[in-house]
Design a protein around this motif. Structure first.
Motif, PDB file in Angstrom:
ATOM      1  N   MET A  63      -0.627  14.778   2.398  1.00 38.35           N
ATOM      2  CA  MET A  63       0.085  15.095   3.638  1.00 38.35           C
ATOM      3  C   MET A  63      -0.251  14.084   4.727  1.00 38.35           C
ATOM      4  O   MET A  63      -1.346  13.526   4.738  1.00 38.35           O
ATOM      5  CB  MET A  63      -0.183  16.533   4.090  1.00 38.35           C
ATOM      6  N   ILE A  64       0.731  13.838   5.605  1.00 36.16           N
ATOM      7  CA  ILE A  64       0.561  12.895   6.704  1.00 36.16           C
ATOM      8  C   ILE A  64       1.211  13.462   7.957  1.00 36.16           C
ATOM      9  O   ILE A  64       2.158  14.241   7.870  1.00 36.16           O
ATOM     10  CB  ILE A  64       1.232  11.521   6.406  1.00 36.16           C
ATOM     11  N   SER A  65       0.699  13.069   9.115  1.00 35.00           N
ATOM     12  CA  SER A  65       1.395  13.407  10.356  1.00 35.00           C
ATOM     13  C   SER A  65       2.471  12.350  10.579  1.00 35.00           C
ATOM     14  O   SER A  65       2.384  11.239  10.052  1.00 35.00           O
ATOM     15  CB  SER A  65       0.415  13.415  11.528  1.00 35.00           C
ATOM     16  N   ARG A  66       3.510  12.706  11.309  1.00 39.12           N
ATOM     17  CA  ARG A  66       4.579  11.745  11.608  1.00 39.12           C
ATOM     18  C   ARG A  66       4.697  11.555  13.120  1.00 39.12           C
ATOM     19  O   ARG A  66       4.137  12.338  13.890  1.00 39.12           O
ATOM     20  CB  ARG A  66       5.922  12.221  11.017  1.00 39.12           C
ATOM     21  N   PRO A  67       5.435  10.509  13.545  1.00 36.14           N
ATOM     22  CA  PRO A  67       5.526  10.233  14.980  1.00 36.14           C
ATOM     23  C   PRO A  67       6.109  11.399  15.775  1.00 36.14           C
ATOM     24  O   PRO A  67       6.725  12.301  15.215  1.00 36.14           O
ATOM     25  CB  PRO A  67       6.449   9.020  15.050  1.00 36.14           C
ATOM     26  N   GLY A  68       5.919  11.330  17.091  1.00 37.13           N
ATOM     27  CA  GLY A  68       6.415  12.378  17.962  1.00 37.13           C
ATOM     28  C   GLY A  68       7.916  12.271  18.215  1.00 37.13           C
ATOM     29  O   GLY A  68       8.564  11.305  17.800  1.00 37.13           O
ATOM     30  N   ILE A  69       8.451  13.304  18.882  1.00 35.93           N
ATOM     31  CA  ILE A  69       9.864  13.293  19.263  1.00 35.93           C
ATOM     32  C   ILE A  69       9.958  12.641  20.639  1.00 35.93           C
ATOM     33  O   ILE A  69       9.444  13.165  21.616  1.00 35.93           O
ATOM     34  CB  ILE A  69      10.419  14.718  19.241  1.00 35.93           C
ATOM     35  N   GLN A  70      10.559  11.464  20.653  1.00 29.23           N
ATOM     36  CA  GLN A  70      10.642  10.680  21.884  1.00 29.23           C
ATOM     37  C   GLN A  70      11.995   9.990  21.944  1.00 29.23           C
ATOM     38  O   GLN A  70      12.618   9.741  20.913  1.00 29.23           O
ATOM     39  CB  GLN A  70       9.573   9.584  21.876  1.00 29.23           C
ATOM     40  N   PHE A 119       5.333  16.568  10.345  1.00 30.30           N
ATOM     41  CA  PHE A 119       4.520  16.130   9.198  1.00 30.30           C
ATOM     42  C   PHE A 119       5.354  16.079   7.923  1.00 30.30           C
ATOM     43  O   PHE A 119       6.431  16.677   7.835  1.00 30.30           O
ATOM     44  CB  PHE A 119       3.317  17.067   8.983  1.00 30.30           C
ATOM     45  N   ASN A 120       4.833  15.343   6.929  1.00 30.65           N
ATOM     46  CA  ASN A 120       5.345  15.390   5.557  1.00 30.65           C
ATOM     47  C   ASN A 120       4.208  15.809   4.642  1.00 30.65           C
ATOM     48  O   ASN A 120       3.053  15.485   4.893  1.00 30.65           O
ATOM     49  CB  ASN A 120       5.824  14.019   5.064  1.00 30.65           C
ATOM     50  N   ALA A 121       4.559  16.512   3.577  1.00 31.63           N
ATOM     51  CA  ALA A 121       3.570  16.825   2.548  1.00 31.63           C
ATOM     52  C   ALA A 121       4.279  16.860   1.204  1.00 31.63           C
ATOM     53  O   ALA A 121       5.469  17.202   1.132  1.00 31.63           O
ATOM     54  CB  ALA A 121       2.903  18.173   2.821  1.00 31.63           C
ATOM     55  N   ILE A 122       3.563  16.459   0.153  1.00 33.95           N
ATOM     56  CA  ILE A 122       4.107  16.557  -1.209  1.00 33.95           C
ATOM     57  C   ILE A 122       3.052  17.180  -2.115  1.00 33.95           C
ATOM     58  O   ILE A 122       1.861  16.967  -1.910  1.00 33.95           O
ATOM     59  CB  ILE A 122       4.516  15.182  -1.793  1.00 33.95           C
ATOM     60  N   ILE A 123       3.517  17.973  -3.075  1.00 38.16           N
ATOM     61  CA  ILE A 123       2.617  18.453  -4.125  1.00 38.16           C
ATOM     62  C   ILE A 123       3.219  18.003  -5.450  1.00 38.16           C
ATOM     63  O   ILE A 123       4.356  18.355  -5.786  1.00 38.16           O
ATOM     64  CB  ILE A 123       2.454  19.986  -4.091  1.00 38.16           C
ATOM     65  N   LEU A 124       2.452  17.168  -6.174  1.00 37.97           N
ATOM     66  CA  LEU A 124       2.941  16.591  -7.426  1.00 37.97           C
ATOM     67  C   LEU A 124       2.439  17.398  -8.607  1.00 37.97           C
ATOM     68  O   LEU A 124       1.311  17.895  -8.598  1.00 37.97           O
ATOM     69  CB  LEU A 124       2.461  15.145  -7.560  1.00 37.97           C
ATOM     70  N   SER A 125       3.291  17.502  -9.631  1.00 32.86           N
ATOM     71  CA  SER A 125       3.003  18.335 -10.795  1.00 32.86           C
ATOM     72  C   SER A 125       3.319  17.576 -12.066  1.00 32.86           C
ATOM     73  O   SER A 125       4.252  16.766 -12.101  1.00 32.86           O
ATOM     74  CB  SER A 125       3.890  19.587 -10.709  1.00 32.86           C
ATOM     75  N   GLY A 126       2.568  17.858 -13.112  1.00 37.39           N
ATOM     76  CA  GLY A 126       2.940  17.399 -14.441  1.00 37.39           C
ATOM     77  C   GLY A 126       4.060  18.299 -14.967  1.00 37.39           C
ATOM     78  O   GLY A 126       4.494  19.232 -14.281  1.00 37.39           O
ATOM     79  N   PRO A 127       4.552  18.061 -16.192  1.00 35.40           N
ATOM     80  CA  PRO A 127       5.634  18.873 -16.746  1.00 35.40           C
ATOM     81  C   PRO A 127       5.207  20.335 -16.897  1.00 35.40           C
ATOM     82  O   PRO A 127       4.061  20.614 -17.229  1.00 35.40           O
ATOM     83  CB  PRO A 127       5.909  18.232 -18.113  1.00 35.40           C
TER      84      PRO A 127
END
Ligand SMILES: [Zn+2]
Length: 348
Positions: free
Chosen positions: A305-312, A283-291
């Motif tokens: 956040m998103i799931s990503r493809p499998g290991i193949q 998976f990937n995830a990001i948390i965005l912040s102001g200054p």
């Protein structure tokens, strides 16, 4: 004030899988209510690509074992194989919170780029990312940001980012979170901050607060924990299983209380549990912040956040030209259907 705009288009084909009978395909163009960016929702796509999203267990296990050898983030190697902060920044050299360790990045992505190693285990299934581990990881990241603010207040735009396993862009298997901090925001943070400010000026209200009011209790809404609200976005940024969270009324990461950190950690753990049940490993995830040196009334800390493809062996990736180079969004399933599946899964 928030508009959820969509347009449905069709294409007709003669389908070889159905003896060349005429079939109508549906494409739903959705406009992101803040940025105006298009996302095309293609119902049924998730089922079509699902076989590419799950992993070859034997290949995965062999990679886990291969990468365990000499892994710098495994507990026996951290003291000898990971970078340390300079003495003027932190006398102890590294930050320890629970089972997590904060270290400078050997080859960073930003002028102040550090890593939080978030587990003593070399490999975690997605269900292994517990709220406790994620909470300690966030606290480690925040301890670093607090120290950075004391030493270099001009480096004020942080991002928390997870890239877990190679399909998500990680070169190291061992679970870790990136903390990227610069004197200028990453493009997405800049865009969202600017658009939120424009929205504030036009409507005299906070976009994120209006978004939550519009979504709360609706078909894309998931749950609320400690002032952190979770939903499936109307027009996802990227591929599969995208989930969004908003920390109500907090514009930068250093404003977060322990309760809100726990709200983020517990929510992420629930979504990762869902991904695990669906057969995903990456998976990937990001948390965005102001200054970090000022409060913005018009912007709230938010997560994707998103799931990503499998290991193949095929090395399939969903970072293809449309999202990666053309900057358009695509959703492989209707967001409302995804939200329904997540709600059903986490209440079991
Ligand atoms: Zn390791």
């Amino acid at each position: 004030m928030i508009r959820f705009e969509k347009t449905v288009k069709h294409a007709r084909i003669l389908n070889p899988l159905k003896d060349f009978q005429e079939e109508t395909l549906t494409f739903e163009y959705r406009t992101d209510p803040l940025t105006g960016r298009n996302t095309t929702v293609i119902g049924g796509m998730l089922n079509y690509i699902k076989r590419l999203l799950i992993s070859d267990e034997n290949l995965l296990n062999s990679l886990v074992e291969k990468t365990r050898v000499n892994c710098p983030f495994c507990p026996e190697n951290i003291q000898t194989k990971t970078p340390m902060f300079t003495k003027d920044f932190l006398a102890e050299g590294r930050i320890f919170v629970g089972d997590t360790v904060v270290i400078p990045n050997l080859l960073g992505h930003a002028e102040r780029s550090v890593l939080v190693i978030l587990s003593k285990e070399h490999y975690l299934k997605l269900e292994g990312f517990t709220a406790k581990l994620l909470f300690d990881c966030f606290k480690g990241g925040l301890t670093y940001l607090q120290r950075l603010k004391e030493v270099e207040p001009s480096i004020r735009y942080p991002v928390f980012a997870f890239n877990y396993l190679p399909p998500a862009g990680s070169s190291i298997f061992h679970p870790h979170m990136q903390v990227l901090v610069r004197d200028r925001p990453v493009y997405l943070a800049k865009l969202l901050i600017e658009k939120s400010q424009t929205y504030w000026k036009r409507n005299k209200s906070n976009y994120w607060s209006d978004l939550l009011s519009a979504e709360r209790g609706g078909e894309r809404y998931l749950f609320e924990i400690n002032g952190v609200e979770w939903l499936v976005p109307f027009a996802p940024l990227r591929g599969a299983n995208e989930v969004q969270a908003v920390v109500r009324g907090k514009s930068n990461l250093l404003e977060l209380t322990d309760e809100e950190c726990l709200g983020l950690a517990e929510g992420m753990a629930r979504i990762l549990q869902f991904y695990h049940k669906e057969g995903y490993v990456s998976f990937n995830a990001i948390i965005l912040s102001g200054p970090t040196d000022e409060h913005l009334d018009y912007f709230d800390v938010n997560l994707r956040m998103i799931s990503r493809p499998g290991i193949q062996a095929s090395s399939f990736t969903d970072s293809w030209a449309l999202p990666y180079l053309l900057w358009d969004g695509e959703a492989a399933e209707e967001p409302e259907r995804l939200a329904e599946r997540i709600r059903a899964s986490i209440t079991k």
